[in-house]
Write an enzyme that holds these catalytic residues in place. Structure first.
Site: not given
Ligand code: NAD
Length: 458
Positions: A190, A194-195, A212, A246
């Site tokens: 993600g 959040v990471g 990731e 991503c």
């Molecule tokens: P998302 O909104 O689906 O969030 C990812 C996860 O985090 C979800 O399961 C969600 O429930 C959880 N989450 C959200 N907020 C949270 C919080 N405050 N506390 C705990 N958990 C929480 O996804 P996103 O963040 O919009 O994803 C998009 C990003 O992910 C982009 O930056 C994209 O580049 C990256 N991405 C990376 C990869 C990779 O493999 N490296 C793949 C896909 C997406």
């Protein structure tokens, strides 16, 4: 879901892990085969879910999600026995006679948190690795891809051992509860924000993490390239899943003199792929929700839109769009686009692309289209990225012999193929000595002569 329900679920998996059942290789192989069976038998349901969540066409959904995981399972099943074997390493003279090896062992109970853009692949590919390595796992699919999350929660328990694998649906509340538990590893996919939350929570339990993440992926187009093939590959990798990938190119770097033919070639490919009315193409996806739609459309304000820009708020449709030379401080240049907008940045000479890329956080992927091998070497040696695609877009994902993961701000750790197995394993160091030749040099009482010999031996 209530906090104690999550705690009980995780504790149940921990008890299963302690029973030792997941360590058995035959059991792991059987679970992997069941996972494949789920994807084969429920293919139509998952395709419909992906269509509903992201407007994914059948071919795109199958290749990048269902087929991707099926081939990952096949590869893992084929190699699991050899990956799980002790890995012999050399033993130095001063610990001879003896033998040294690495013994892969499962970590325990792990948490897999997925993002919404490839909602099946991003939880199931890590799950394949976690099962292969002998772990129990909790899957937390993204709440934004709501249909796919529902289907995973429905079907996974029907095919896999529920004592070892559980799906938790929900949003921030549920993920926050999950993050309070002491897992043995967390793989999170993600955004960066959040990471950091995940990593902070993991630190409380000293839980190792694989992050990731994303970022802005640069794409250098050198004028020596094959223009037609380059345009096709960039268009394919950018507008697959409506740019919500991503590793999709975020900005193209190109010499001014090559701009006009490149734009013409790209325009040609977009129309070949999606027809004259892209909004009617069955092969073009939709933005996941209204919030992301608004985010993306805001990027276009006051920009030089040289192609596309059409949108429909009712269906979350945004056409393939090109933005020329946005200013460095505009939001489209500062934030990851993660949608169907492609930035084109012109440079005086193509070598200027290198310092520009290096002035930004390290990307998840970097693309270079060129026939100039000297320039290729220059780019490879002077830039950093999680993965590099030379003369193609994101096809490195399809090679299980290449690890997939970021570097710096784009993430840490990696998976796919054996790298995934290793991510979810501890490689235990083992040195086995013989009782023969118990040389007394290391034992007290010490002496100058013993030390002299030791200095020569070590
Ligand atoms: P998302 O909104 O689906 O969030 C990812 C996860 O985090 C979800 O399961 C969600 O429930 C959880 N989450 C959200 N907020 C949270 C919080 N405050 N506390 C705990 N958990 C929480 O996804 P996103 O963040 O919009 O994803 C998009 C990003 O992910 C982009 O930056 C994209 O580049 C990256 N991405 C990376 C990869 C990779 O493999 N490296 C793949 C896909 C997406």
């Amino acid at each position: 879901m209530q906090a104690d329900v999550i705690t009980n679920q995780v504790n149940h998996l921990k008890t299963t892990f302690s029973s030792g059942i997941t360590r058995d290789l035959k059991w792991r192989l059987a679970q992997l085969k069941q996972l494949k069976l789920m994807l084969v038998e429920q293919e139509a349901a998952f395709l419909a879910g992906l269509k509903s969540d992201l407007g994914k066409s059948e071919q795109e959904a199958w290749t990048s999600e269902i087929g991707f995981v099926v081939s990952d399972i096949d590869h893992t099943v084929k190699h699991l026995i050899s990956w799980a074997k002790a890995r012999k390493v050399s033993t130095p003279m001063f610990v001879q006679p003896g033998k040294s090896y690495l013994l892969p062992e499962p970590l325990g109970t792990v948490l897999i948190i997925g993002a919404w853009n490839y909602p099946l692949q991003l939880v199931l590919a890590p799950l394949v690795a976690a099962i292969a390595a002998g772990n129990c796992a909790v899957l937390k699919p993204s709440e934004l891809s709501v249909k796919t999350a529902e289907l995973l929660a429905l079907y996974l328990p029907q095919y896999l051992d529920q004592n070892a694998y559980q799906v938790v649906t929900g949003a921030v509340l549920e993920t926050t509860e999950l993050l309070k538990q002491a897992f043995d590893h967390i793989l999170y996919t993600g955004g960066e924000g959040v990471g950091k939350i995940v990593m902070r929570a993991a630190a409380e339990h000293l839980t190792p993490v694989t992050l990731e993440l994303g970022g802005k992926c640069p794409c250098i187009v050198d004028s020596t390239t094959d223009l037609t093939v380059t345009a096709a590959r960039i268009a394919w990798s950018k507008w697959m899943n409506a740019g919500q990938t991503c590793v999709a190119p975020d900005y193209v770097l190109i010499e001014k003199s090559f701009l006009t033919p490149f734009i013409a070639a790209l325009k040609q490919k977009i129309s070949e792929f999606y027809g004259s009315d892209i909004s009617k193409s069955k092969d073009y996806g939709r933005i996941v929700n209204a919030r992301h739609f608004a985010r993306l459309t805001s990027y276009l304000q006051d920009q030089d839109v040289i192609l596309g820009g059409e949108m429909d708020v009712d269906t979350n449709y945004i056409a393939p769009t090109l933005v020329l030379n946005p200013s460095a401080d505009s939001s489209v240049m500062l934030e990851e686009i993660f949608g169907p907008i492609l930035i084109i940045l012109t440079v005086d000479k193509i070598q200027d692309a290198i310092p520009l890329i290096n002035s930004k956080p390290k990307p998840l992927a970097l693309y270079l289209y060129t026939k100039n091998t000297q320039f290729e070497q220059q780019v490879l040696s002077q830039t950093s990225a999680g993965s590099v695609g030379v003369n193609d877009g994101m096809m490195f994902m399809a090679n299980p012999s290449l690890p997939f993961g970021g570097v710096g701000n784009s993430g840490m750790g990696a998976y796919h193929g054996k790298f995934g197995f290793d991510t979810f394993s501890h490689l235990k160091s083992v040195l086995k000595r013989s009782f023969l030749f118990d040389v007394a040099l290391r034992y007290p009482p010490f002496s100058a002569s013993k030390l002299k010999i030791l200095k020569k031996l070590l």
